[in-house]
Structures are given as C-alpha cells and as structure tokens.
Design a protein around this motif. Structure first.
Motif, PDB file in Angstrom:
ATOM      1  N   GLY A  63       0.796  -1.218   0.000  1.00 38.99           N
ATOM      2  CA  GLY A  63       0.000   0.000   0.000  1.00 38.99           C
ATOM      3  C   GLY A  63       0.826   1.263   0.000  1.00 38.99           C
ATOM      4  N   LEU A  64       2.094   1.164  -0.393  1.00 39.62           N
ATOM      5  CA  LEU A  64       2.986   2.325  -0.430  1.00 39.62           C
ATOM      6  C   LEU A  64       2.984   2.944  -1.818  1.00 39.62           C
ATOM      7  N   GLU A  65       3.448   4.183  -1.887  1.00 42.88           N
ATOM      8  CA  GLU A  65       3.362   4.939  -3.148  1.00 42.88           C
ATOM      9  C   GLU A  65       4.405   4.478  -4.165  1.00 42.88           C
ATOM     10  N   VAL A  66       3.923   4.244  -5.384  1.00 46.97           N
ATOM     11  CA  VAL A  66       4.794   3.962  -6.527  1.00 46.97           C
ATOM     12  C   VAL A  66       4.444   4.961  -7.623  1.00 46.97           C
ATOM     13  N   THR A  67       5.435   5.669  -8.123  1.00 45.32           N
ATOM     14  CA  THR A  67       5.205   6.622  -9.200  1.00 45.32           C
ATOM     15  C   THR A  67       6.350   6.502 -10.198  1.00 45.32           C
ATOM     16  N   SER A  68       6.336   7.345 -11.213  1.00 46.36           N
ATOM     17  CA  SER A  68       7.376   7.219 -12.244  1.00 46.36           C
ATOM     18  C   SER A  68       7.762   8.562 -12.821  1.00 46.36           C
ATOM     19  N   VAL A  69       8.984   8.597 -13.323  1.00 49.62           N
ATOM     20  CA  VAL A  69       9.450   9.688 -14.174  1.00 49.62           C
ATOM     21  C   VAL A  69       9.657   9.046 -15.539  1.00 49.62           C
ATOM     22  N   PRO A  70       8.682   9.129 -16.441  1.00 51.77           N
ATOM     23  CA  PRO A  70       8.745   8.389 -17.709  1.00 51.77           C
ATOM     24  C   PRO A  70       9.950   8.780 -18.549  1.00 51.77           C
ATOM     25  N   GLY A  71      10.423   7.805 -19.279  1.00 50.91           N
ATOM     26  CA  GLY A  71      11.529   8.044 -20.194  1.00 50.91           C
ATOM     27  C   GLY A  71      11.373   7.211 -21.440  1.00 50.91           C
ATOM     28  N   ALA A  72      12.392   7.204 -22.252  1.00 50.73           N
ATOM     29  CA  ALA A  72      12.337   6.479 -23.517  1.00 50.73           C
ATOM     30  C   ALA A  72      12.236   4.976 -23.285  1.00 50.73           C
ATOM     31  N   SER A  73      11.604   4.306 -24.217  1.00 48.65           N
ATOM     32  CA  SER A  73      11.539   2.850 -24.231  1.00 48.65           C
ATOM     33  C   SER A  73      11.881   2.400 -25.638  1.00 48.65           C
ATOM     34  N   ALA A  74      12.831   1.478 -25.755  1.00 49.87           N
ATOM     35  CA  ALA A  74      13.236   1.018 -27.084  1.00 49.87           C
ATOM     36  C   ALA A  74      12.067   0.377 -27.823  1.00 49.87           C
ATOM     37  N   ALA A  75      11.216  -0.362 -27.092  1.00 48.35           N
ATOM     38  CA  ALA A  75      10.088  -1.035 -27.738  1.00 48.35           C
ATOM     39  C   ALA A  75       9.121  -0.032 -28.348  1.00 48.35           C
ATOM     40  N   VAL A  76       8.752   0.988 -27.587  1.00 43.75           N
ATOM     41  CA  VAL A  76       7.807   1.993 -28.090  1.00 43.75           C
ATOM     42  C   VAL A  76       8.434   2.824 -29.204  1.00 43.75           C
ATOM     43  N   THR A  77       9.709   3.150 -29.049  1.00 43.34           N
ATOM     44  CA  THR A  77      10.403   3.924 -30.087  1.00 43.34           C
ATOM     45  C   THR A  77      10.463   3.149 -31.393  1.00 43.34           C
ATOM     46  N   ALA A  78      10.790   1.851 -31.307  1.00 48.31           N
ATOM     47  CA  ALA A  78      10.840   1.025 -32.513  1.00 48.31           C
ATOM     48  C   ALA A  78       9.479   0.934 -33.181  1.00 48.31           C
ATOM     49  N   LEU A  79       8.438   0.745 -32.387  1.00 47.74           N
ATOM     50  CA  LEU A  79       7.085   0.679 -32.934  1.00 47.74           C
ATOM     51  C   LEU A  79       6.733   1.983 -33.659  1.00 47.74           C
TER      52      LEU A  79
END
Length: 280
Positions: free
Chosen positions: A110-126
């Motif tokens: 129940g603890l906080e999980v968040t993100s600082v999004p960055g590049a992803s090779a899979a999404v970039t390739a797509l």
C-alpha cells in the motif's frame, strides 16, 4: 505510535542512447533520492558522470539475480520514509528489465509507486516502424534455444497485433530466419538498430529480405517489429453446419449453437442458422 511518513518508489526512465534525452525530472529525481536501486551500479555512476549529476550516498544493485531478495529491503526503505529511485541500464525499469518484483512488493504494502517516464526502445521502434500501432504487443527477448524460439514464433504466427521483440546482435539473423519459416518470408517486418544513437538504422522489408541482410549478424541494440498476421478467410456457413449439429446433439438450442459457431468463425448468426436448417 510511529509517525514516520511513508516515502515512495520512483521508477525513472533513463536514455536508451542519446544523452540529450535525459529529462529535467530525471535529473531532479536522481539528485533528490535517498537511495538509488540500479541494475548496474557502475553504469549508473558512469551515467551520472556524463550528465554531471551527483548520485546519492547510497546506491544499491538490483538485477535479475537478486531482485527477489532486494525487494523487501527496498519496500522497508520506502515504508521508513525514504525516497527510493529505481533505474535500469537504459529505458524504463520493469519493461524487460528489473523492477517488476520491487514494484509488486512496494505496491502490495500500500505504499506509493510513481514514475518519471523516459524512452523505451520497444515503443520507439514501434513508432518509427511504419507498421500498425493501434494494437500491438511486446514479447521481450526471444528464447535463446532454437527449438523454443521456433515453437514460440509458430504460436504467434497468426497474431493480429503488431509484435515487438528484442534480440541480441549475434542471434538476430537466426531469429529472422525462424520468423520467416513460421510467418512466411513475405511478411513485413522492421529491424531497428542503435535507436537514438549515432549509428541508428531502421531496416524495412520482408522477413526473407531482412533475414538475408542480417545473416552475418548486426551490431548494437536490436528491436524487431513484426507486422500483424492476416485474418484467416472465413469458411462458408455450410462448412460449419457439423459444428452446430454437434452442439445441438449435446443439448444446446439450435439458435444458441449457431450463434456460438458463428462467433468463433466470424460469420453472421443468421446465415449459419439458416444453413443448419436447410441441411436438416
């Protein structure tokens, strides 16, 4: 009563190649972290050097072989009020990289999980592939053993979504040969190499053409984007009448049986039902 405020886990995406893709938020998250969990601590410190960042005092290694054991310790740190940053060698943590088990443990408490999004090779390739991107699936790295790889590709041959794979430079030629055997040498695909880097290359063609081009291997980080399989030709309503008959013999009403069979083959229920009635 313990009044220690809970901290948080931040998944931080790092550049997949070009250091200019490092975002201000990425820099801020690393600079303000109490603890960084890195897939490879040496690579992380090297990244900080190149970006002129000062890493926190505590940097912990979290990789495929120790993530299960480290997950509890990192969750404890978050529960104790610390800000924990999780990074992989490149791209987004937990996407074919360590991170999933840590996120599961922290979120499970129940603890906080968040993100600082960055590049992803899979999404970039797509995105750069020019193949349909409205429906797609990420398959990660193909199996190393040839038999396992072929069986997997055969099971995916009819997939109606665009598929994205990672592959190592020295196995990419064999992987493309196996793809051509499973999916047909005329199936369209794209091989992306060294995305965002100086020697970035996007190779378009059929599986047969790409297999020939990669026969001696390719250098760098590799993504393969495979075009969707074509929809199988729907059978004539008369051809599925035996299936309807088997269902009705088991006690299913004729209209319901026709609806089930029609849905399974992409046909109209009315046409299947009428074919069944005329066959009696």
């Amino acid at each position: 009563m313990d009044q220690t405020p809970a901290g948080r886990l931040i998944l931080v995406g790092t550049p997949i190649g070009n250091l200019s893709d490092a975002s201000p938020r990425m820099r801020e998250a690393i600079a303000s972290a109490d603890l960084v969990a890195a897939e490879d601590t040496r690579r992380f410190r090297a990244l900080c050097d190149r970006l002129d960042l000062t890493p926190p005092a505590q940097v912990l290694s979290v990789h495929d072989h120790n993530e299960e054991a480290r997950a509890g310790d990192l969750a404890d740190a978050v529960a104790a009020g610390r800000t924990v940053v999780l990074v992989s060698d490149a791209g987004m943590p937990a996407v074919s990289d360590p991170g999933y088990r840590v996120v599961k443990e922290v979120a499970g408490r129940g603890l906080e999980v968040t993100s600082v999004p960055g590049a992803s090779a899979a999404v970039t390739a797509l995105a750069v592939s020019g193949l349909p991107s409205d429906r797609w699936a990420f398959e990660g790295f193909l199996p190393r053993k040839p038999g396992e790889r072929r069986r997997l590709l055969e099971s995916l041959a009819g997939e109606r979504r665009t598929l994205v794979f990672y592959e190592s430079p020295h196995r990419v030629g064999d992987a493309l040969v196996d793809m051509a055997a499973a999916c047909g040498s005329d199936r369209r695909a794209v091989v992306c190499r060294e995305l965002t880097k100086l020697h970035e290359e996007v190779l378009q063609g059929t599986l047969g053409e790409l297999a020939a081009a990669a026969a001696d291997g390719l250098r760098g980080e590799i993504c393969i984007v495979l075009a969707p399989g074509e929809a199988p030709e729907a059978p004539a309503p008369e051809a599925v009448v035996p299936e309807v008959a088997r269902l009705t013999e088991s006690g299913v009403r004729a209209k319901e049986a026709a609806a089930r069979v029609a849905a399974a083959h992409g046909l109209r229920t009315r046409e299947v039902y009428e074919a069944y009635l005329h066959a009696e």
